[in-house]
Design an enzyme around this catalytic site. Sequence first.
Site, PDB file in Angstrom:
ATOM      1  CE  LYS A 185      -4.477   1.146   0.100  1.00 57.80           C
ATOM      2  NZ  LYS A 185      -5.666   0.297  -0.332  1.00 57.80           N
ATOM      3  CG  ASP A 232      -7.224   3.460  -1.005  1.00 57.98           C
ATOM      4  OD1 ASP A 232      -7.851   2.347  -0.866  1.00 57.98           O
ATOM      5  OD2 ASP A 232      -7.281   4.235   0.060  1.00 57.98           O
TER       6      ASP A 232
END
Length: 446
Positions: free
Chosen positions: A126, A166
């Site tokens: 991430k 995201d």
Amino acid sequence: MDQIVRSFLNEVGSRNTHEPEFMQAVTEVAQTVIPYIVANDIYHGKNILMRMVEPERVVMFRVPWVDDKGEIRVNRGYRIEMNSAIGPYKGGLRFHESVNMSILKFLAFEQVFKNALTTLPMGGGKGGADFNPKGKSDAEVMRFCQSFMTELFRHIGPNRDIPAGDIGVGGREIGYMFGQYKRLKNEFTGVLTGKGISWGGSLIRPEATGYGAVYFAQNMLQTRGESIEGKTVVISGSGNVAQYAAEKAIQLGATVLTLSDSSGFIYDPDGIDQEKLAYVMQLKNIDRKRIHEYVERYPKASFNKAQKPWGIACEVAMPCATQNELDEKSAKQLVENGCYCISEGANMPSTPEAIIQFHENKVLYAPGKASNAGGVAVSGLEMAQNSLRYNWTRQEVDKRLQDIMEDIHKACMEYGAENGSINYEKGANIAGFVKVADAMLAQGVV
Ligand code: NDP
């Protein structure tokens, strides 16, 4: 057992002070996975969970850029490469002012389990930056993305680490970052997912997380002989995940009552139909405005400033905005008002106290790592299509997405069955753990 879990968490906590979100995610996994480790000899003496909570690599970097007034701004960029046991690192980039190490490590840790659940060969990662794209011009966002990629490109690649979107990173941002990567490397590869259709993207990728979360709700409801058709649904958020969760719920005959953003929520007692949703998509994706404008267009709806939608009576709730947006009080409200199915579109939107309420009240509760895995699953399908240099049809991708969500549901049932019901949280954690841990054991101490 409590003592083993506590001592594990104390050790992890002492190494990760000031990382509350990361510790929250680790605690949730440890409570269900450690008893499984204790009961299964092959994991003994391998310190396997301690290895899994330690990122393989963390990159942190300066992102300088020039705003439209000519002023120099500085943000902080990150990439957490958490685990590559079952495939190259894969996970989104978040651009939001709240981004820090704790939030990205929690997201990367969750991603490892989620990616394993998809059945596709993807490790977990991430990244992102504490950059707030709201209110910035397209030119500012482009300059930021180019500066961000000018460092990130050294660490990623189609066989190494493949970021996606995201919060705050949608098609526009992926486009700017892909353009910069291509320029720096002088190669056209599938290094990012969520790309535009004409330059390597997959059909259904924008829809995948929201659609997948509704398919998962449908799978859960089917265990009780029910379906989402005719149900009332409360959704938070109005971004990518919320929009397509709403779209699929509407298509399957449900009534969607709410959407929100960080300024509050709108409640439409008549339901948000496809036409109203098209207006929301224009409002949020093209005009980049706030959700309260909905009530000017549709006056029967109300805007509830600085509030969350969990007080609205519904049968199905889908938190699709951000972490810890649904607390114990909200969970109690939902249950009292008759809600019995929660499918998380966001990552870790329910607090631990809220989850206890769901379990105690036998609510069908799906944690994000299971129910929102459709997004990364179709990212995996985008990678496969890029490798094949071929595009599957909308129907083909949607069918694969439905099959994957069903497989995740089955895995949760296999590992989460207890006392005649299914604990999806436990099932998702253990199923994800087994796949990654077994690969790690096979690969030795690396
Ligand atoms: P978007 O940026 O498209 O939308 C985010 C939405 O959530 C916006 O409506 C935003 O409101 C709201 N929001 C964000 N932060 C807050 C906050 N602190 N408080 C209240 N509302 C907030 O993001 P996505 O839809 O892509 O992501 C939403 C969630 O889904 C995240 O948890 C993400 O990690 C998760 N997710 C996303 C996937 C994807 O494929 N995109 C895949 C799997 C999970 P505002 O505009 O006011 O900030």
